[in-house]
Design a protein around this motif. Structure first.
Motif, PDB file in Angstrom:
ATOM      1  N   TYR A 192      -1.321   7.658   7.446  1.00 45.25           N
ATOM      2  CA  TYR A 192      -2.155   7.175   6.342  1.00 45.25           C
ATOM      3  C   TYR A 192      -1.291   6.637   5.204  1.00 45.25           C
ATOM      4  CZ  TYR A 192      -1.058  11.636   4.020  1.00 45.25           C
ATOM      5  OH  TYR A 192      -0.410  12.700   3.455  1.00 45.25           O
ATOM      6  N   ILE A 193      -1.874   5.691   4.481  1.00 43.32           N
ATOM      7  CA  ILE A 193      -1.300   5.157   3.249  1.00 43.32           C
ATOM      8  C   ILE A 193      -2.426   5.156   2.234  1.00 43.32           C
ATOM      9  CG2 ILE A 193      -0.210   3.167   2.143  1.00 43.32           C
ATOM     10  CD1 ILE A 193       0.688   2.280   4.955  1.00 43.32           C
ATOM     11  N   LEU A 194      -2.251   5.882   1.153  1.00 41.28           N
ATOM     12  CA  LEU A 194      -3.299   6.057   0.156  1.00 41.28           C
ATOM     13  C   LEU A 194      -2.803   5.551  -1.189  1.00 41.28           C
ATOM     14  CD1 LEU A 194      -5.545   9.176  -0.171  1.00 41.28           C
ATOM     15  CD2 LEU A 194      -4.493   8.205  -2.194  1.00 41.28           C
ATOM     16  N   MET A 209      -6.199   3.671   2.659  1.00 45.44           N
ATOM     17  CA  MET A 209      -7.284   4.132   1.791  1.00 45.44           C
ATOM     18  C   MET A 209      -7.000   3.781   0.344  1.00 45.44           C
ATOM     19  SD  MET A 209      -8.424   7.870   3.299  1.00 45.44           S
ATOM     20  CE  MET A 209      -6.767   8.549   3.383  1.00 45.44           C
ATOM     21  N   GLY A 210      -8.021   3.284  -0.323  1.00 44.92           N
ATOM     22  CA  GLY A 210      -7.946   3.045  -1.755  1.00 44.92           C
ATOM     23  C   GLY A 210      -8.846   4.032  -2.473  1.00 44.92           C
ATOM     24  N   PHE A 227       0.810  -1.200   0.000  1.00 40.94           N
ATOM     25  CA  PHE A 227       0.000   0.000   0.000  1.00 40.94           C
ATOM     26  C   PHE A 227       0.852   1.263   0.000  1.00 40.94           C
ATOM     27  CE2 PHE A 227      -3.572  -2.551   1.319  1.00 40.94           C
ATOM     28  CZ  PHE A 227      -4.594  -1.913   0.673  1.00 40.94           C
ATOM     29  N   THR A 228       2.120   1.208   0.003  1.00 44.44           N
ATOM     30  CA  THR A 228       2.936   1.984   0.885  1.00 44.44           C
ATOM     31  C   THR A 228       3.581   3.226   0.353  1.00 44.44           C
ATOM     32  OG1 THR A 228       3.993   1.398   2.858  1.00 44.44           O
ATOM     33  CG2 THR A 228       5.276   1.023   0.984  1.00 44.44           C
ATOM     34  N   VAL A 234       1.254   5.811  -4.886  1.00 45.94           N
ATOM     35  CA  VAL A 234       1.029   5.774  -3.440  1.00 45.94           C
ATOM     36  C   VAL A 234       1.437   7.088  -2.788  1.00 45.94           C
ATOM     37  CG1 VAL A 234       1.636   4.581  -1.294  1.00 45.94           C
ATOM     38  CG2 VAL A 234       1.340   3.276  -3.398  1.00 45.94           C
ATOM     39  N   GLN A 235       0.630   7.534  -1.821  1.00 42.61           N
ATOM     40  CA  GLN A 235       0.960   8.670  -0.964  1.00 42.61           C
ATOM     41  C   GLN A 235       0.966   8.193   0.490  1.00 42.61           C
ATOM     42  OE1 GLN A 235      -1.365  12.307  -1.533  1.00 42.61           O
ATOM     43  NE2 GLN A 235      -2.249  11.388  -3.368  1.00 42.61           N
TER      44      GLN A 235
END
Length: 294
Positions: A119-121, A44-45, A14-15, A217-218
């Protein structure tokens, strides 16, 4: 104890090696874990189109890491969960679109009564590519799925899914359980990816995977904390990954006609602690009489 491959799932899949990493780091994960704190990370996706900065969060999962117990809770928050306070009543999945991932963390913090600073988006398009880079994923498909729009047709049973099939599976809503069924499938995919990440053949694919992570990814987790997590958490059994969807009931607002997931606020405020203690919760709760009248 928690396996490195599961942390690699959270941290690599996710990262946080993305080009959009936020350098205003919150208090470090290392210092919090060293003080015995539980660390909460919001995954979050999103389904962002080219040029979009913020969009609705289609998937929201809180990964709560309890190093002292050697356990991880994956708490899914239905995207239609009703929230109040920021100008008007709305759905929690709109917070990221209107105010960004930091405010999404704050909203989840208020809902759960827990600090969620990280968070990982990830963009779904990139996530699909990453699964293909891993060579697909082996997992149990719990439904017969027909998605004419995506051209994906899956039969119930153990399957090897490519990126498109895996993404369609976790986003599929056309069942009686709707979004709540989706959250269970998302948790199932995370566990399957944990197994996939741990395979020897994955090592040779990491350079391509990292390049895709940079594009899609953010996060606001520092690289030093990524390395710290990957090194201190030694091993995890499947039983130590605790999956749960936030309990509540469906509710249709009689004035706007909007359909919401009304979370049980009392359960929400203690659910992470309760899950670590071994408690489990029914997801669909009985709606109160006033809600059933509509």
């Amino acid at each position: 104890m928690i396996q490195p491959r599961f942390i690699l799932l959270l941290i690599l899949s996710f990262t946080l090696l993305g080009a959009e990493i936020n350098h205003a780091w919150p208090h470090s994960i290392k210092s919090r874990i060293s003080q015995g704190e539980v660390v909460n990370i919001l995954l979050m996706g999103i389904d962002a189109r080219p040029g979009e900065q913020n969009t609705r969060s289609d998937t929201m999962i809180v990964a709560s890491i309890n190093y002292e117990q050697g356990k991880i809770v994956l708490l899914s928050i239905p995207r239609d969960t009703r929230v109040d306070g920021w100008d008007r009543t709305g759905k929690i999945n709109m917070v990221n679109q209107l105010k960004g991932p930091r405010e999404s963390c704050q909203e989840v913090s208020r809902l759960l009564g827990k600090k969620v600073d990280y968070y990982i988006l990830t963009n779904f398009q990139g996530f699909e590519k990453m699964i293909d880079t891993l060579g697909g994923v082996d997992m149990y498909v719990d439904i017969n799925l027909k998605s004419y729009s995506q051209g994906v047709y899956l039969e119930k049973g153990q399957r090897h899914l490519n990126g498109k099939e895996a993404l369609t599976y976790v986003r599929f809503r056309e069942t009686q359980q709707g979004d709540i069924g989706r959250t269970a499938r998302q948790q199932r995919l995370l566990k399957a990816l944990a197994q996939q990440i741990g395979r020897k053949e994955t090592v040779s694919r990491l350079p391509r995977l990292i390049a895709q992570l940079r594009e899609n990814v953010q996060s606001n987790i520092s690289l030093s904390d990524i390395v710290y997590l990957a090194n201190i958490i030694p091993g995890l059994k499947e039983d130590d990954i605790i999956s749960q969807t936030l309990p509540g009931y469906h509710f249709v607002d009689p004035y706007s006609g909007a359909s919401y997931w009304e979370a049980d606020r009392e359960i929400a405020l203690s659910i992470i602690d309760s899950l670590f203690k071994g408690e489990r919760f029914e997801v669909h709760l009985q709606s109160p009489p006033w809600a059933r009248d509509y």
